[in-house]
Design an enzyme around this catalytic site. Structure first.
Site, PDB file in Angstrom:
ATOM      1  N   HIS A  78     -75.655 -77.929  -3.144  1.00 22.32           N
ATOM      2  CA  HIS A  78     -74.909 -78.133  -1.903  1.00 22.32           C
ATOM      3  C   HIS A  78     -74.353 -79.550  -1.870  1.00 22.32           C
ATOM      4  CE1 HIS A  78     -76.421 -74.367  -0.716  1.00 22.32           C
ATOM      5  NE2 HIS A  78     -77.322 -74.710   0.197  1.00 22.32           N
ATOM      6  N   CYS A 134     -82.192 -76.093   3.511  1.00 23.83           N
ATOM      7  CA  CYS A 134     -81.793 -76.884   2.330  1.00 23.83           C
ATOM      8  C   CYS A 134     -80.760 -77.964   2.655  1.00 23.83           C
ATOM      9  CB  CYS A 134     -81.271 -75.966   1.223  1.00 23.83           C
ATOM     10  SG  CYS A 134     -80.197 -74.663   1.811  1.00 23.83           S
TER      11      CYS A 134
END
Length: 340
Positions: free
Chosen positions: A245, A132
């Site tokens: 994130h 990711c």
């Protein structure tokens, strides 16, 4: 012409955070699904998931589950992928795998559709989804690399607990409650409490002192951008944020790129939303980006310590673009180009 063909789709790991998000995104984007088969480990047997208002029982994933399946989206961890992905391929399915099992296999394309869609057609049954934190970074690096060639990247990540899974999200919530009530927080998911804390530790450390997550960002970025000469170093950090994130990325390019030029290039690139007006307190925040599909970029500025340097702040929803959405976009690309 978009094909009107419909597909039998299996989701392996359908009860996990990413599996649930895959179901949601297939529905939101109206992917041409003929039938959906939610699969998981025997622990989840009998669980029920919802797709387009229909309740569907989760079945245990076994090799024979993949009979008649066209596309299998895997998000169940490395060992399950190693065991079951080849079985799915044997039975005629195309596997899009979200684990670390096949990413660095030279026979397996590692794909972010905004960056290297041309690699999809080289598959031999399995296509890998990157890590990711790699995914959101390469979406930002690609247009800059195309314009002025990137020499070196230094990245520090601020990764949300949803990247670890539903247990980690629950643990953070419980720890916050305990600490605010004056109790000692319990921790099982991470080596230390994550609430009101920052852990410079994601995945396992090797004898270089780097963690596996850090090496993933180095090696996967080079593979996706087809550039082994790019110098990359990473420090990956877990922060007490539920979802999304964030990354501080420092780039050194071969030719000069001003902040304004970078802003213009990034604004015109696929999958990116530039939010960059610091004077008006406009910059990407995990709280705003959660649930969104784009990679958000802000704090675009020159690094005056080198002659051709840039700094970027990059935020993306790690369950969506970082995992589930990227997998569905790969499937869409294959469907649109009749690769299935």
């Amino acid at each position: 012409v978009l094909s009107m063909k419909k597909y039998n789709v299996a989701i392996v790991g359908a009860t996990g955070a990413v599996g649930q998000t895959m179901l949601k995104i297939l529905e939101e984007r109206n992917f041409p699904v003929k039938s959906i088969l939610p699969l998981a480990s025997s622990r989840s047997n009998g669980h029920v998931v919802e797709f387009k208002g229909e309740k569907i029982r989760v079945q245990e994933a076994t090799p024979s589950s993949f009979e008649g399946i066209d596309i299998a989206l895997f998000s169940a961890g490395k060992s399950d992928s190693m065991e079951l992905a080849p079985e799915a391929v044997k039975r005629g399915a195309i596997v899009i795998d979200n684990s670390n099992a096949f990413r660095m296999d030279p026979e397996v394309p590692l794909v972010v559709p905004e960056v290297n869609p041309e690699h999809i057609k080289n598959h031999r049954g399995i296509i890998a989804n990157p890590n990711c934190s790699t995914t959101q970074m390469v979406v930002a690096l690609k247009p800059i690399h195309d314009a002025v060639e990137i020499k070196r990247v230094v990245v520090s990540t601020y990764q949300a607990v949803s990247g670890t899974g539903v247990d980690a999200v629950e643990e953070l919530k419980q720890q916050l409650k305990m600490i605010l009530n004056g109790q000692e927080p319990k921790h099982e998911v991470y080596p230390y409490p994550i609430a009101f804390n920052v852990l410079p530790h994601i995945d396992v450390f090797d004898d270089t002192g780097y963690s596996l997550e850090e090496w993933k960002m180095v090696n996967e970025t080079r593979k996706i951008l087809s550039d082994d000469s790019m110098a990359i170093t990473a420090t990956t950090v877990r922060v007490p944020v539920m979802n999304c994130h964030s990354e501080s990325v420092n780039i050194e390019t071969k030719e000069k790129l001003t902040a304004d030029m970078a802003r213009e290039i990034l604004s015109g690139a696929p999958g990116i939303k530039v939010v960059d007006e610091p004077q008006r307190k406009q910059y990407p925040l995990p709280g705003d980006v959660s649930g969104r599909d784009e990679v958000f970029i802000g704090r675009i500025r020159e690094d005056f310590s080198v002659s051709n340097g840039l700094n970027l702040w990059i935020v993306a929803d790690n369950l969506r673009k970082g995992a589930a959405l990227n997998a569905v976009q790969i499937a869409e690309n294959m469907s649109d180009n009749a690769f299935i």
